[in-house]
Scaffold this active site. Structure first.
Site, PDB file in Angstrom:
ATOM      1  N   TYR A 239       0.839  -1.200   0.000  1.00  0.00           N
ATOM      2  CA  TYR A 239       0.000   0.000   0.000  1.00  0.00           C
ATOM      3  C   TYR A 239       0.876   1.253   0.000  1.00  0.00           C
ATOM      4  O   TYR A 239       0.667   2.183  -0.790  1.00  0.00           O
ATOM      5  CB  TYR A 239      -0.914  -0.020   1.224  1.00  0.00           C
ATOM      6  CG  TYR A 239      -1.740   1.220   1.424  1.00  0.00           C
ATOM      7  CD1 TYR A 239      -2.885   1.444   0.653  1.00  0.00           C
ATOM      8  CD2 TYR A 239      -1.411   2.162   2.393  1.00  0.00           C
ATOM      9  CE1 TYR A 239      -3.661   2.583   0.845  1.00  0.00           C
ATOM     10  CE2 TYR A 239      -2.177   3.292   2.588  1.00  0.00           C
ATOM     11  CZ  TYR A 239      -3.301   3.499   1.815  1.00  0.00           C
ATOM     12  OH  TYR A 239      -4.059   4.624   2.010  1.00  0.00           O
TER      13      TYR A 239
ATOM     14  N   LYS B 138       1.204   4.160  -2.976  1.00  0.00           N
ATOM     15  CA  LYS B 138       0.990   5.587  -2.735  1.00  0.00           C
ATOM     16  C   LYS B 138       2.243   6.401  -3.072  1.00  0.00           C
ATOM     17  O   LYS B 138       2.158   7.510  -3.610  1.00  0.00           O
ATOM     18  CB  LYS B 138       0.581   5.821  -1.279  1.00  0.00           C
ATOM     19  CG  LYS B 138      -0.828   5.360  -0.952  1.00  0.00           C
ATOM     20  CD  LYS B 138      -1.862   6.155  -1.717  1.00  0.00           C
ATOM     21  CE  LYS B 138      -3.267   5.837  -1.278  1.00  0.00           C
ATOM     22  NZ  LYS B 138      -4.294   6.643  -2.003  1.00  0.00           N
TER      23      LYS B 138
END
Length: 329
Positions: free
Chosen positions: A151, A155
């Site tokens: 994750y 990002k």
């Protein structure tokens, strides 16, 4: 002004929509149209005089980003993502939603400007998960990005893309690294950070909650109310003040789980605290150990971003906004 919100059915998306409808303007311009997009149908806001279109779509599906960019909105809030725990558990889905969807959107905007000038303001919600251990006492915007989760990696790549597309003038982008949003209303989700909200939200409603980590765990927090304020401010700020660094770590509160619990005691009493049950989870503990704990957000603060100063404030905001000022089931 036409505003596009991608991820509009999520908690922050819904609250952002409500704020924009209430304000009626953004940056001094009247909001004439809202396009609300998510993988589940967003609700149409009540009381909005302008045009509203709700769209059920997956941004990572072929052609969907192009359809949205073709509407040429003036401001785009890109909130869509799958959360940390789910992105870690499902590698393919995480990269498809969090990375491919973002790149498809940015590229679709660029293509819209090929024939006729088009460079909207794009607000991208990033995460403090872009940083990885070992950490200094406080992380500032100069600290290098070495994410320890898929994750966070997704990002971080999105941040780099936003910088480059803004540098080239394809759009006017700003990336905001949100603290963990607490207290999140609704039901628990698949985010590894979900327990930070669960141990406050459920007890405040008279329900039991599970704590999977040690009370000594420290983290970085802001309320949903602050998150909406971040987004609105990011959409209206003079981005020339950002220079070439288009991504910001936003203000928040550094607190331990134990400090959360003591704030819960002050607001909700021993009855609420006694509803927390400690059940250690090694998987969640390992993920949390790789997260940042405290930040120097002076750069964002100098640009006008604001957040709560105490966990008591964060809890009281939840009681006021979600529980009608009342505590208990």
């Amino acid at each position: 002004m036409h505003i596009l919100i991608i991820g509009a059915a999520g908690m922050v998306g819904r609250k952002l929509t409500d704020r924009l409808v209430k304000d009626k303007t953004l940056g001094g311009q009247e909001i004439s149209a809202l396009t609300l997009v998510d993988v589940v149908a967003p609700a149409k806001p009540a009381g909005f005089a302008g045009a509203v279109e709700t769209i059920t779509a997956d941004l990572s599906a072929p052609g969907e980003a192009e359809k949205l960019a073709a509407k040429r909105p003036d401001t785009i809030f890109h909130l869509a993502a799958i959360v940390s725990g789910e992105a870690e558990a499902d590698f393919d889905k995480g990269y498809r939603i969090n990375l491919d969807g973002t790149r498809f959107l940015f590229e679709a905007i660029r293509q819209q400007g090929v024939q006729q000038r088009y460079a909207p303001r794009v607000v991208f919600t990033s995460s403090i998960a872009v940083f990885g251990a070992p950490f200094p006492d406080k992380i500032d915007d100069e600290f290098f990005s070495t994410p320890l989760t898929s994750y966070g990696t997704q990002k971080a790549i999105g941040e780099l893309l936003l910088n480059d597309y803004s540098r080239k003038g394809f759009f006017d982008g700003i990336g905001i690294r949100l603290p963990t949003i607490c207290v999140r209303p609704g039901k628990p989700n698949k985010a590894a950070s979900g327990f930070f909200s669960n141990i406050l939200r459920e007890p405040l409603s008279g329900q039991e909650a599970v704590l999977p980590v040690s009370p000594e765990v420290r983290h970085w927090f802001a309320s949903p109310r602050a998150a909406v304020g971040f987004l609105v401010h990011a959409a209206t700020i003079d981005t020339a003040r950002l220079g070439w660094r288009r991504n910001l770590s936003l203000p928040g509160l550094s607190a331990t789980v134990g400090e959360e619990i003591e704030a819960l005691r002050r607001v909700g009493g021993d009855k609420a605290v006694n509803l927390i049950r400690h059940e250690p989870d090694a998987t969640i503990g390992k993920i949390v150990d790789g997260w940042a704990r405290d930040f120097d957000a002076s750069r964002a603060e100098s640009l006008g971003f604001k957040a709560e100063r105490s966990m008591d404030e964060i809890i009281r905001a939840h009681v006021e906004d979600e529980l009608g000022g009342k505590i208990g089931g």
